[in-house]
Design an enzyme around this catalytic site. Structure first.
Site, PDB file in Angstrom:
ATOM      1  N   ASP A 148      41.209  11.893  74.056  1.00 40.03           N
ATOM      2  CA  ASP A 148      41.458  11.749  72.900  1.00 40.03           C
ATOM      3  C   ASP A 148      40.943  10.365  72.146  1.00 40.03           C
ATOM      4  OD1 ASP A 148      42.861  12.497  70.606  1.00 40.03           O
ATOM      5  OD2 ASP A 148      44.941  12.365  71.426  1.00 40.03           O
ATOM      6  N   ASP A 178      53.828 -19.484  52.700  1.00 42.50           N
ATOM      7  CA  ASP A 178      54.235 -18.207  51.973  1.00 42.50           C
ATOM      8  C   ASP A 178      53.944 -17.122  52.585  1.00 42.50           C
ATOM      9  OD1 ASP A 178      51.814 -18.312  51.057  1.00 42.50           O
ATOM     10  OD2 ASP A 178      52.469 -18.722  49.138  1.00 42.50           O
ATOM     11  N   GLY A 179      53.056 -17.087  53.580  1.00 47.56           N
ATOM     12  CA  GLY A 179      52.618 -15.973  54.311  1.00 47.56           C
ATOM     13  C   GLY A 179      50.968 -15.587  53.825  1.00 47.56           C
ATOM     14  N   ARG A 237      52.621  18.305  64.802  1.00 47.99           N
ATOM     15  CA  ARG A 237      53.213  17.126  65.061  1.00 47.99           C
ATOM     16  C   ARG A 237      54.490  17.346  63.939  1.00 47.99           C
ATOM     17  NH1 ARG A 237      52.925  11.834  66.576  1.00 47.99           N
ATOM     18  NH2 ARG A 237      50.743  12.064  67.467  1.00 47.99           N
ATOM     19  N   SER A 252      48.823   5.977  70.893  1.00 49.21           N
ATOM     20  CA  SER A 252      49.761   5.237  69.956  1.00 49.21           C
ATOM     21  C   SER A 252      51.287   5.031  70.754  1.00 49.21           C
ATOM     22  CB  SER A 252      49.829   5.894  68.757  1.00 49.21           C
ATOM     23  OG  SER A 252      50.465   4.715  67.911  1.00 49.21           O
ATOM     24  N   LYS A 310      48.345  21.379  68.678  1.00 47.28           N
ATOM     25  CA  LYS A 310      49.481  20.579  68.643  1.00 47.28           C
ATOM     26  C   LYS A 310      50.113  20.674  67.278  1.00 47.28           C
ATOM     27  CE  LYS A 310      49.023  15.853  68.237  1.00 47.28           C
ATOM     28  NZ  LYS A 310      48.449  14.517  68.501  1.00 47.28           N
TER      29      LYS A 310
HETATM   30  C1  R5P Z   1      46.092  12.196  66.283  1.00 44.64           C
HETATM   31  O1  R5P Z   1      46.044  13.147  66.285  1.00 44.64           O
HETATM   32  C2  R5P Z   1      45.270  11.199  67.225  1.00 44.64           C
HETATM   33  O2  R5P Z   1      44.101  11.937  67.413  1.00 44.64           O
HETATM   34  C3  R5P Z   1      46.155  10.946  68.597  1.00 44.64           C
HETATM   35  O3  R5P Z   1      46.350  12.225  69.295  1.00 44.64           O
HETATM   36  C4  R5P Z   1      47.322  10.333  68.334  1.00 44.64           C
HETATM   37  O4  R5P Z   1      47.275   9.222  67.378  1.00 44.64           O
HETATM   38  C5  R5P Z   1      47.986  10.008  69.396  1.00 44.64           C
HETATM   39  O5  R5P Z   1      49.277   9.402  69.265  1.00 44.64           O
HETATM   40  P1  R5P Z   1      50.522   9.229  70.216  1.00 44.64           P
HETATM   41  O6  R5P Z   1      50.153   8.553  71.121  1.00 44.64           O
HETATM   42  O7  R5P Z   1      51.503   8.694  69.337  1.00 44.64           O
HETATM   43  O8  R5P Z   1      50.877  10.606  70.658  1.00 44.64           O
END
Ligand code: R5P
Length: 306
Positions: free
Chosen positions: A230, A45-46, A206, A234, A204
């Protein structure tokens, strides 16, 4: 400030969580301490099953865990291990987390959102965890890891080791370190003196998981080697946008120094197409660019108390 307290016992053993077993085993090797292993599987069931396969010594337990690629499942594994170790005789449990998840949502940006960093911290505290060592946690609006936890918690960094590694393999020409956003300034500040240069911070904004806008008006990158620093790759959107723009403006080489290489689908191609010449990450989350091991970064503070 070093907040990690002396471990109560000079004797310790280590339990390597399945998020990154090799790093746990390497830390145990460097500490010369014993390893306790466990079986884990999913029921049909996970639900998760955990069983420690060795007797639990009356010593301090270190559980290592990198909470990726299945952060929720690995958190449950960590919670089960912590409680079980404590019930079966461990004197204390130290959580050593090369990659700690859920840290980026540190505020309620839209009404009704969960502040996941705070919820995570309170669940970890509610287990038997007595102290925490983490690595380059995404700390932004919450400035110190110790502001998030009521147990001792220290945030280590892999950035100096990544910068040393970059310096050892590339000879940099008029380098400048670039923080792609405000929170990355803390890491750029660590890398710049090692690379013998200054750093600059980008603004930046987002707009969504993959939609980012950056202000590039701040400096002229032409003929300079750029080192973008950084905590996380992701989707690769942040690095790709900054690198692509700086290359268009005449930057020489562009390098990326990143602690946690998560590399969501498409990230690698996105970054390469933007013209990044080399990516260097740690092995907090193993990937093809993991060139720097964080084992000694964790072993050092743990050993100080052996
Ligand atoms: C967020 O501000 C983190 O410091 C990274 O800049 C962010 O997680 C990078 O994510 P991605 O590669 O999706 O742009």
């Amino acid at each position: 400030m070093f907040l990690f307290p002396p471990i109560q016992s000079s004797l310790m053993f280590l339990v390597p969580g399945s998020g990154n077993k090799p790093i746990g085993l390497e830390i145990a090797k460097q500490l010369n301490c014993s390893v306790i292993d466990f079986e884990t599987r999913r029921f049909p069931d996970g639900e998760r099953y955990i069983r420690l396969v060795n007797d639990v010594p009356h010593e301090t337990a270190i559980i290592t865990q990198s909470f990726y690629k299945d952060p929720d499942g690995l958190l449950v594994e960590y919670f089960f291990l912590t409680k079980t170790l404590f019930e079966l005789g461990a004197k204390a449990v130290v959580g050593a987390f090369p990659y700690m998840p859920y840290m980026r949502q540190d505020s309620r940006f839209k009404p009704g959102e969960t502040i996941s960093a705070r919820v995570m911290a309170s669940i970890i505290e509610s287990t038997a965890t007595s102290s925490i060592l983490a690595l380059d946690c995404h700390l932004h609006r919450i400035i110190n890891l110790s502001d998030l936890f009521n147990i001792p918690a220290d945030n280590l960094s892999a950035i100096p080791a990544l910068a040393e590694y970059l310096k050892s393999i590339h000879s940099l020409d008029d380098p400048i370190v670039v923080a792609p956003d405000v929170e990355a300034t803390q890491w750029a500040r660590l890398a710049a003196p090692i690379l013998g240069t200054e750093f600059i911070e980008m603004n930046k904004v987002r707009h969504g998981d993959t939609s980012i806008e950056t202000d590039f008006t701040k400096f002229d990158p032409s003929k300079r080697d750029i080192v973008i620093v950084d905590d996380i790759i992701s989707t690769g959107g942040t690095i790709a946008q900054v690198a692509g723009h700086l290359k268009q403006k005449g930057a020489n080489h562009v390098y990326a120094l990143i602690t946690h290489g998560l590399f969501a689908e498409g990230a690698y191609n996105r970054i390469r197409q933007a013209g990044v010449d080399d990516i260097i990450t740690s092995d907090s989350v193993p990937n093809r660019f993991s060139k720097v091991s964080v084992a000694s970064i964790f072993a050092r503070p743990l050993r100080m108390h052996q």
